[in-house]
Design an enzyme around this catalytic site. Structure first.
Site, PDB file in Angstrom:
ATOM      1  N   ASN A   1      93.534  -4.271  76.564  1.00 19.50           N
ATOM      2  CA  ASN A   1      93.689  -2.850  76.895  1.00 19.50           C
ATOM      3  C   ASN A   1      95.182  -2.527  76.953  1.00 19.50           C
ATOM      4  O   ASN A   1      95.907  -3.103  77.758  1.00 19.50           O
ATOM      5  CB  ASN A   1      93.021  -2.530  78.234  1.00 19.50           C
TER       6      ASN A   1
ATOM      7  N   LYS B   1      80.536   1.661  70.764  1.00 17.22           N
ATOM      8  CA  LYS B   1      81.145   0.375  71.128  1.00 17.22           C
ATOM      9  C   LYS B   1      80.140  -0.763  70.930  1.00 17.22           C
ATOM     10  O   LYS B   1      78.991  -0.666  71.333  1.00 17.22           O
ATOM     11  CB  LYS B   1      81.652   0.407  72.581  1.00 17.22           C
TER      12      LYS B   1
ATOM     13  N   HIS C   1      81.739   3.382  78.152  1.00 16.59           N
ATOM     14  CA  HIS C   1      82.369   3.650  76.848  1.00 16.59           C
ATOM     15  C   HIS C   1      81.437   4.465  75.953  1.00 16.59           C
ATOM     16  O   HIS C   1      80.233   4.549  76.200  1.00 16.59           O
ATOM     17  CB  HIS C   1      82.712   2.340  76.135  1.00 16.59           C
TER      18      HIS C   1
ATOM     19  N   THR D   1      88.325  -5.364  78.635  1.00 19.13           N
ATOM     20  CA  THR D   1      89.050  -5.033  79.872  1.00 19.13           C
ATOM     21  C   THR D   1      88.280  -5.517  81.095  1.00 19.13           C
ATOM     22  O   THR D   1      88.861  -6.064  82.037  1.00 19.13           O
ATOM     23  CB  THR D   1      89.251  -3.506  79.966  1.00 19.13           C
TER      24      THR D   1
ATOM     25  N   THR E   1      90.421   3.033  59.150  1.00 18.73           N
ATOM     26  CA  THR E   1      89.643   4.275  59.254  1.00 18.73           C
ATOM     27  C   THR E   1      88.772   4.283  60.509  1.00 18.73           C
ATOM     28  O   THR E   1      88.001   5.210  60.729  1.00 18.73           O
ATOM     29  CB  THR E   1      88.755   4.505  58.010  1.00 18.73           C
TER      30      THR E   1
ATOM     31  N   THR F   1      88.502  -6.765  70.775  1.00 12.56           N
ATOM     32  CA  THR F   1      87.887  -7.444  71.927  1.00 12.56           C
ATOM     33  C   THR F   1      86.590  -8.129  71.492  1.00 12.56           C
ATOM     34  O   THR F   1      86.141  -7.946  70.358  1.00 12.56           O
ATOM     35  CB  THR F   1      87.576  -6.440  73.057  1.00 12.56           C
TER      36      THR F   1
ATOM     37  N   GLY G   1      95.874  -8.064  73.338  1.00 12.73           N
ATOM     38  CA  GLY G   1      95.762  -7.169  74.500  1.00 12.73           C
ATOM     39  C   GLY G   1      94.387  -6.541  74.524  1.00 12.73           C
ATOM     40  O   GLY G   1      93.994  -5.872  73.571  1.00 12.73           O
TER      41      GLY G   1
HETATM   42  N1  NDP Z   1      93.018  -3.159  73.260  1.00  9.12           N
HETATM   43  C1  NDP Z   1      92.775  -1.863  73.414  1.00  9.12           C
HETATM   44  O1  NDP Z   1      93.531  -1.124  74.083  1.00  9.12           O
HETATM   45  C2  NDP Z   1      91.585  -1.288  72.725  1.00  9.12           C
HETATM   46  C3  NDP Z   1      90.733  -2.112  72.060  1.00  9.12           C
HETATM   47  N2  NDP Z   1      89.699  -1.602  71.337  1.00  9.12           N
HETATM   48  C4  NDP Z   1      88.931  -2.563  70.552  1.00  9.12           C
HETATM   49  O2  NDP Z   1      89.288  -2.384  69.179  1.00  9.12           O
HETATM   50  C5  NDP Z   1      88.200  -2.726  68.342  1.00  9.12           C
HETATM   51  C6  NDP Z   1      87.908  -1.578  67.383  1.00  9.12           C
HETATM   52  O3  NDP Z   1      87.494  -0.461  68.127  1.00  9.12           O
HETATM   53  P1  NDP Z   1      87.191   0.939  67.414  1.00  9.12           P
HETATM   54  O4  NDP Z   1      88.379   1.388  66.657  1.00  9.12           O
HETATM   55  O5  NDP Z   1      86.610   1.829  68.433  1.00  9.12           O
HETATM   56  O6  NDP Z   1      86.026   0.485  66.416  1.00  9.12           O
HETATM   57  P2  NDP Z   1      85.609   1.175  65.040  1.00  9.12           P
HETATM   58  O7  NDP Z   1      84.261   0.606  64.699  1.00  9.12           O
HETATM   59  O8  NDP Z   1      85.757   2.649  65.115  1.00  9.12           O
HETATM   60  O9  NDP Z   1      86.706   0.629  64.034  1.00  9.12           O
HETATM   61  C7  NDP Z   1      86.752  -0.666  63.563  1.00  9.12           C
HETATM   62  C8  NDP Z   1      87.161  -0.549  62.136  1.00  9.12           C
HETATM   63  O10 NDP Z   1      87.397  -1.850  61.619  1.00  9.12           O
HETATM   64  C9  NDP Z   1      86.807  -1.902  60.349  1.00  9.12           C
HETATM   65  N3  NDP Z   1      86.556  -3.273  59.972  1.00  9.12           N
HETATM   66  C10 NDP Z   1      85.565  -4.094  60.337  1.00  9.12           C
HETATM   67  N4  NDP Z   1      85.711  -5.282  59.733  1.00  9.12           N
HETATM   68  C11 NDP Z   1      86.822  -5.183  58.967  1.00  9.12           C
HETATM   69  C12 NDP Z   1      87.491  -6.043  58.074  1.00  9.12           C
HETATM   70  N5  NDP Z   1      87.038  -7.267  57.817  1.00  9.12           N
HETATM   71  N6  NDP Z   1      88.602  -5.585  57.476  1.00  9.12           N
HETATM   72  C13 NDP Z   1      89.065  -4.356  57.698  1.00  9.12           C
HETATM   73  N7  NDP Z   1      88.466  -3.477  58.484  1.00  9.12           N
HETATM   74  C14 NDP Z   1      87.365  -3.893  59.130  1.00  9.12           C
HETATM   75  C15 NDP Z   1      85.527  -1.103  60.473  1.00  9.12           C
HETATM   76  O11 NDP Z   1      85.047  -0.771  59.210  1.00  9.12           O
HETATM   77  P3  NDP Z   1      83.465  -0.452  59.015  1.00  9.12           P
HETATM   78  O12 NDP Z   1      83.275   0.842  59.713  1.00  9.12           O
HETATM   79  O13 NDP Z   1      83.315  -0.415  57.549  1.00  9.12           O
HETATM   80  O14 NDP Z   1      82.738  -1.583  59.665  1.00  9.12           O
HETATM   81  C16 NDP Z   1      86.066   0.086  61.250  1.00  9.12           C
HETATM   82  O15 NDP Z   1      86.667   1.049  60.406  1.00  9.12           O
HETATM   83  C17 NDP Z   1      87.050  -3.076  69.287  1.00  9.12           C
HETATM   84  O16 NDP Z   1      87.014  -4.473  69.452  1.00  9.12           O
HETATM   85  C18 NDP Z   1      87.451  -2.392  70.582  1.00  9.12           C
HETATM   86  O17 NDP Z   1      86.877  -2.980  71.722  1.00  9.12           O
HETATM   87  C19 NDP Z   1      89.446  -0.276  71.299  1.00  9.12           C
HETATM   88  C20 NDP Z   1      90.228   0.598  71.985  1.00  9.12           C
HETATM   89  C21 NDP Z   1      91.375   0.167  72.751  1.00  9.12           C
HETATM   90  O1  LIG Z   2      85.964  -0.135  72.422  1.00 14.11           O
HETATM   91  C1  LIG Z   2      86.699   0.664  73.059  1.00 14.11           C
HETATM   92  O2  LIG Z   2      86.682   1.862  72.864  1.00 14.11           O
HETATM   93  C2  LIG Z   2      87.603   0.083  74.053  1.00 14.11           C
HETATM   94  N1  LIG Z   2      87.688  -1.206  74.125  1.00 14.11           N
HETATM   95  C3  LIG Z   2      88.563  -1.965  74.951  1.00 14.11           C
HETATM   96  C4  LIG Z   2      87.778  -2.927  75.797  1.00 14.11           C
HETATM   97  O3  LIG Z   2      86.787  -3.491  75.317  1.00 14.11           O
HETATM   98  O4  LIG Z   2      88.158  -3.149  76.945  1.00 14.11           O
HETATM   99  C5  LIG Z   2      89.575  -1.125  75.683  1.00 14.11           C
HETATM  100  C6  LIG Z   2      89.159   0.279  76.007  1.00 14.11           C
HETATM  101  O5  LIG Z   2      88.411   0.299  77.169  1.00 14.11           O
HETATM  102  C7  LIG Z   2      88.452   0.972  74.869  1.00 14.11           C
END
Ligand code: NDP
Ligand SMILES: O=C(O)C1=N[C@H](C(=O)O)C[C@H](O)C1
Length: 260
Positions: free
Chosen positions: A116, A150, A146, A157, A13, A92, A114
């Site tokens: 990013n 975040k 960002h 990245t 979610t 990350t 990954g």
């Molecule tokens: N590699 C890439 O291309 C990208 C990487 N990212 C990375 O992805 C990660 C998530 O980003 P984002 O989606 O924006 O963050 P969010 O906070 O929107 O989403 C993270 C989700 O994970 C849930 N969560 C936390 N702990 C657990 C657990 N133990 N079990 C299941 N669910 C859990 C959170 O729930 P709750 O809200 O209840 O805490 C939340 O719903 C970050 O580390 C970000 O930097 C983001 C974008 C692109």
């Molecule tokens: O948290 C994000 O949103 C993102 N996280 C990744 C990072 O930490 O580099 C990738 C992207 O920039 C979005």
């Protein structure tokens, strides 16, 4: 990932979890299960995280895609590897110990990390590496921007780009995170700046400056679907691999040749 495959999604979610589920649906993939830390019982199709192991066994997904937080990602990667299910994590903010745990999990089953998944970011890194090679005496400053939700800074990245700059220069640079008070620039250091504001999806700018010119290389993500698509492409590749620890940067070029 090709039509008909079945994926499990953690952090379902969250911002990225939702984007992955949307992208999966558009590709005709089946979401075998979706979990979130505190799943709302009213929400359809998302189960509480404590059911992860049971769901792995019951639903037998082809791969898992994880975007959560460092602690939970290590937990999911370890459990998926024990069950022999390939897992892609885009989470990350890992520390050295957590990174070592991810690598160890790769000994049992395919694991891909990954920071990013945007193809443009891979091109940005190539361009930065080339620029650093030919403008070796220029000052470098890196700025990442960002959304206000975040948690980790600097971004994964940004850390990746800094590692590549170190490799291109042949030695590690001092990373100066913001500047305050009397803080004159030292030769070779890299200023690193993290901005958090509004709903900005993700921007990375590398500025190289000589005395009479500047070069600015910037990537801007327009939508989280860019990351979600890249993660699905990575999963599609990963399901056919032997156990091992893989990095998206190392396979991105192969994906762009075959999947796009
Ligand atoms: N590699 C890439 O291309 C990208 C990487 N990212 C990375 O992805 C990660 C998530 O980003 P984002 O989606 O924006 O963050 P969010 O906070 O929107 O989403 C993270 C989700 O994970 C849930 N969560 C936390 N702990 C657990 C657990 N133990 N079990 C299941 N669910 C859990 C959170 O729930 P709750 O809200 O209840 O805490 C939340 O719903 C970050 O580390 C970000 O930097 C983001 C974008 C692109
Ligand atoms: O948290 C994000 O949103 C993102 N996280 C990744 C990072 O930490 O580099 C990738 C992207 O920039 C979005």
């Amino acid at each position: 990932m090709s039509e008909g495959r079945r994926i499990g999604v953690t952090g379902a979610t969250g911002r990225m979890g939702q984007a992955v589920r949307d992208a999966a649906e558009e590709r005709g993939l089946t979401v075998a299960f979706a979990v979130n830390r505190d799943a709302d019982p009213q929400l359809e199709n998302v189960e509480p995280a404590r059911r992860f192991e049971t769901l792995l066994t019951e639903t037998e997904p082809d791969a898992i895609i994880d975007f959560t937080g460092p602690e939970s990602a290590v937990e999911y990667v370890t459990l998926a590897a024990e069950a022999g299910v390939p897992i892609v994590t885009g989470t990350t903010g890992f520390d050295d110990e957590q990174r070592a745990a991810l690598e160890a999990a790769g000994e049992e089953s395919p694991v891909l990390l990954g920071a990013n998944f945007a193809r443009g970011v891979q091109a940005l890194i190539d361009a930065v590496t080339a620029a650093v090679g030919s403008l070796s005496e220029y000052d470098i400053e890196l700025t990442e921007t960002h959304h206000n939700g975040k948690r980790d800074a600097p971004s994964g990245t940004a850390s990746l780009i800094l590692d590549r700059i170190d490799e291109a220069r042949g030695e590690p640079a001092a990373r100066v995170h913001g500047r305050e008070g009397e803080a004159p620039r030292e030769a070779g250091e890299i200023g690193v700046h993290a901005r958090r504001a509004g709903d900005i999806t993700g921007e990375h700018e590398v500025l190289l400056a000589g005395n009479r010119e500047t070069l600015s290389l910037t990537h801007r993500a327009g939508s989280r679907s860019v990351f979600a698509e890249g993660a699905l492409d990575a999963a599609s590749w990963l399901v056919d691999q032997e156990p091992g620890f893989y990095r998206f940067a190392a396979i991105a070029a192969k994906l762009s040749e075959t999947d796009q």
